[in-house]
Write a protein that holds these residues in place. Structure first.
Motif, PDB file in Angstrom:
ATOM      1  N   ALA A  98     -12.323 -11.807 -39.671  1.00  0.00           N
ATOM      2  CA  ALA A  98     -12.927 -12.721 -38.698  1.00  0.00           C
ATOM      3  C   ALA A  98     -12.170 -14.036 -38.824  1.00  0.00           C
ATOM      4  O   ALA A  98     -11.412 -14.237 -39.773  1.00  0.00           O
ATOM      5  CB  ALA A  98     -14.414 -12.929 -38.982  1.00  0.00           C
ATOM      6  N   GLN A  99     -12.385 -14.901 -37.871  1.00  0.00           N
ATOM      7  CA  GLN A  99     -11.820 -16.256 -37.956  1.00  0.00           C
ATOM      8  C   GLN A  99     -12.690 -17.174 -37.125  1.00  0.00           C
ATOM      9  O   GLN A  99     -13.616 -16.739 -36.447  1.00  0.00           O
ATOM     10  CB  GLN A  99     -10.373 -16.282 -37.516  1.00  0.00           C
ATOM     11  CG  GLN A  99     -10.125 -16.066 -36.057  1.00  0.00           C
ATOM     12  CD  GLN A  99      -8.673 -16.356 -35.704  1.00  0.00           C
ATOM     13  OE1 GLN A  99      -7.817 -16.539 -36.562  1.00  0.00           O
ATOM     14  NE2 GLN A  99      -8.379 -16.421 -34.420  1.00  0.00           N
ATOM     15  N   GLN A 107      -3.958 -17.892 -35.684  1.00  0.00           N
ATOM     16  CA  GLN A 107      -4.921 -17.866 -36.787  1.00  0.00           C
ATOM     17  C   GLN A 107      -5.615 -19.211 -36.955  1.00  0.00           C
ATOM     18  O   GLN A 107      -4.973 -20.252 -36.988  1.00  0.00           O
ATOM     19  CB  GLN A 107      -4.224 -17.465 -38.080  1.00  0.00           C
ATOM     20  CG  GLN A 107      -3.762 -16.026 -38.057  1.00  0.00           C
ATOM     21  CD  GLN A 107      -3.079 -15.594 -39.330  1.00  0.00           C
ATOM     22  OE1 GLN A 107      -3.032 -16.316 -40.307  1.00  0.00           O
ATOM     23  NE2 GLN A 107      -2.558 -14.381 -39.316  1.00  0.00           N
ATOM     24  N   THR A 108      -6.943 -19.137 -37.034  1.00  0.00           N
ATOM     25  CA  THR A 108      -7.769 -20.312 -37.329  1.00  0.00           C
ATOM     26  C   THR A 108      -8.744 -19.928 -38.426  1.00  0.00           C
ATOM     27  O   THR A 108      -9.838 -19.463 -38.165  1.00  0.00           O
ATOM     28  CB  THR A 108      -8.540 -20.803 -36.086  1.00  0.00           C
ATOM     29  OG1 THR A 108      -9.357 -19.733 -35.605  1.00  0.00           O
ATOM     30  CG2 THR A 108      -7.610 -21.262 -34.980  1.00  0.00           C
ATOM     31  N   ASN A 109      -8.308 -20.085 -39.666  1.00  0.00           N
ATOM     32  CA  ASN A 109      -9.127 -19.789 -40.833  1.00  0.00           C
ATOM     33  C   ASN A 109      -9.511 -18.304 -40.910  1.00  0.00           C
ATOM     34  O   ASN A 109     -10.690 -17.963 -40.945  1.00  0.00           O
ATOM     35  CB  ASN A 109     -10.379 -20.679 -40.846  1.00  0.00           C
ATOM     36  CG  ASN A 109     -11.175 -20.552 -42.115  1.00  0.00           C
ATOM     37  OD1 ASN A 109     -10.647 -20.169 -43.148  1.00  0.00           O
ATOM     38  ND2 ASN A 109     -12.457 -20.873 -42.041  1.00  0.00           N
ATOM     39  N   PRO A 110      -8.548 -17.382 -40.950  1.00  0.00           N
ATOM     40  CA  PRO A 110      -8.896 -15.959 -41.056  1.00  0.00           C
ATOM     41  C   PRO A 110      -9.526 -15.659 -42.415  1.00  0.00           C
ATOM     42  O   PRO A 110      -9.176 -16.270 -43.426  1.00  0.00           O
ATOM     43  CB  PRO A 110      -7.557 -15.248 -40.896  1.00  0.00           C
ATOM     44  CG  PRO A 110      -6.545 -16.247 -41.306  1.00  0.00           C
ATOM     45  CD  PRO A 110      -7.104 -17.592 -40.957  1.00  0.00           C
ATOM     46  N   ARG A 111     -10.478 -14.727 -42.417  1.00  0.00           N
ATOM     47  CA  ARG A 111     -11.158 -14.347 -43.653  1.00  0.00           C
ATOM     48  C   ARG A 111     -11.641 -12.909 -43.559  1.00  0.00           C
ATOM     49  O   ARG A 111     -11.997 -12.430 -42.483  1.00  0.00           O
ATOM     50  CB  ARG A 111     -12.308 -15.296 -43.945  1.00  0.00           C
ATOM     51  CG  ARG A 111     -13.286 -15.406 -42.809  1.00  0.00           C
ATOM     52  CD  ARG A 111     -14.166 -16.638 -42.954  1.00  0.00           C
ATOM     53  NE  ARG A 111     -14.962 -16.862 -41.760  1.00  0.00           N
ATOM     54  CZ  ARG A 111     -14.590 -17.604 -40.730  1.00  0.00           C
ATOM     55  NH1 ARG A 111     -13.424 -18.205 -40.734  1.00  0.00           N
ATOM     56  NH2 ARG A 111     -15.371 -17.760 -39.689  1.00  0.00           N
ATOM     57  N   VAL A 112     -11.642 -12.230 -44.675  1.00  0.00           N
ATOM     58  CA  VAL A 112     -12.112 -10.848 -44.749  1.00  0.00           C
ATOM     59  C   VAL A 112     -13.631 -10.849 -44.648  1.00  0.00           C
ATOM     60  O   VAL A 112     -14.311 -11.615 -45.337  1.00  0.00           O
ATOM     61  CB  VAL A 112     -11.673 -10.189 -46.069  1.00  0.00           C
ATOM     62  CG1 VAL A 112     -12.278  -8.800 -46.216  1.00  0.00           C
ATOM     63  CG2 VAL A 112     -10.155 -10.124 -46.153  1.00  0.00           C
ATOM     64  N   TRP A 141     -14.344 -23.759 -42.836  1.00  0.00           N
ATOM     65  CA  TRP A 141     -13.682 -24.599 -43.823  1.00  0.00           C
ATOM     66  C   TRP A 141     -13.115 -25.862 -43.231  1.00  0.00           C
ATOM     67  O   TRP A 141     -13.172 -26.932 -43.827  1.00  0.00           O
ATOM     68  CB  TRP A 141     -12.543 -23.830 -44.516  1.00  0.00           C
ATOM     69  CG  TRP A 141     -13.024 -22.668 -45.294  1.00  0.00           C
ATOM     70  CD1 TRP A 141     -12.878 -21.360 -44.957  1.00  0.00           C
ATOM     71  CD2 TRP A 141     -13.720 -22.675 -46.543  1.00  0.00           C
ATOM     72  NE1 TRP A 141     -13.440 -20.554 -45.907  1.00  0.00           N
ATOM     73  CE2 TRP A 141     -13.970 -21.341 -46.907  1.00  0.00           C
ATOM     74  CE3 TRP A 141     -14.178 -23.681 -47.378  1.00  0.00           C
ATOM     75  CZ2 TRP A 141     -14.641 -20.968 -48.060  1.00  0.00           C
ATOM     76  CZ3 TRP A 141     -14.848 -23.303 -48.540  1.00  0.00           C
ATOM     77  CH2 TRP A 141     -15.059 -21.979 -48.869  1.00  0.00           C
ATOM     78  N   GLY A 142     -12.554 -25.766 -42.052  1.00  0.00           N
ATOM     79  CA  GLY A 142     -11.902 -26.929 -41.441  1.00  0.00           C
ATOM     80  C   GLY A 142     -12.832 -27.796 -40.635  1.00  0.00           C
ATOM     81  O   GLY A 142     -12.461 -28.855 -40.144  1.00  0.00           O
ATOM     82  N   GLY A 143     -14.085 -27.371 -40.457  1.00  0.00           N
ATOM     83  CA  GLY A 143     -15.036 -28.122 -39.627  1.00  0.00           C
ATOM     84  C   GLY A 143     -15.618 -29.319 -40.356  1.00  0.00           C
ATOM     85  O   GLY A 143     -15.444 -29.507 -41.547  1.00  0.00           O
TER      86      GLY A 143
END
Length: 147
Positions: A98-99, A107-112, A141-143
């Motif tokens: 997801a991201q 990609q904007t903060n991809p994570r499993v 994370w970036g918010g």
């Protein structure tokens, strides 16, 4: 010999017309290891770009490792990994990602968020392990923090 060559690794490259050179084979020889006890004089590991979004590596014992990469924003992320030996699948791992913005083409903060791993023991039913990850309020994370 006291000062002779003890080991050597050589790489073979394929030059593609529209891409950079890629290693497609490595060959290793080592004193007191290769050429003895049934081990060939050189052991060869093969690498390939399968043209379908996956890459493979075949070890000297013919075990094949294949990683499949995602498309779109998942480009460069492994979505499936499998191991095949002695003509049959040994292990399969599927990863869901997801991201922050799944509509974005980058990609904007991809994570499993989920993994499913299967192994296939000889003469036995397969084993399955599923893991899910809920990042809760930490997903962005970036918010800006909301506290």
């Amino acid at each position: 010999s006291a000062y002779g060559e003890r080991s050597r690794t050589t790489y073979a490259y394929a030059t593609l017309a529209d891409d950079c050179p890629r290693v497609y084979e490595s060959r290793v020889r080592a004193e007191n290891w290769t050429g003895l006890n049934g081990v060939p004089a050189e052991v060869v590991t093969g690498f390939s770009d399968n043209g379908d979004g996956s890459h493979s590596m075949t070890a000297p014992d013919e075990t094949a490792y294949k990683d499949t990469y995602g498309a779109g924003w998942q480009k460069g992320l492994i979505v499936q990994s499998e191991v095949t030996a002695e003509g049959r699948r040994q292990r399969l791992a599927i990863t869901q990602w997801a991201q922050d913005d799944t509509a974005a083409g980058y990609q904007t903060n991809p994570r499993v968020i989920e993994t499913n791993v299967y192994d296939f023991p000889e003469d036995a039913p397969s084993n399955h392990r599923r893991t899910t990850i809920d990042y809760g309020p930490y997903a962005q994370w970036g918010g800006s923090p909301t506290w």
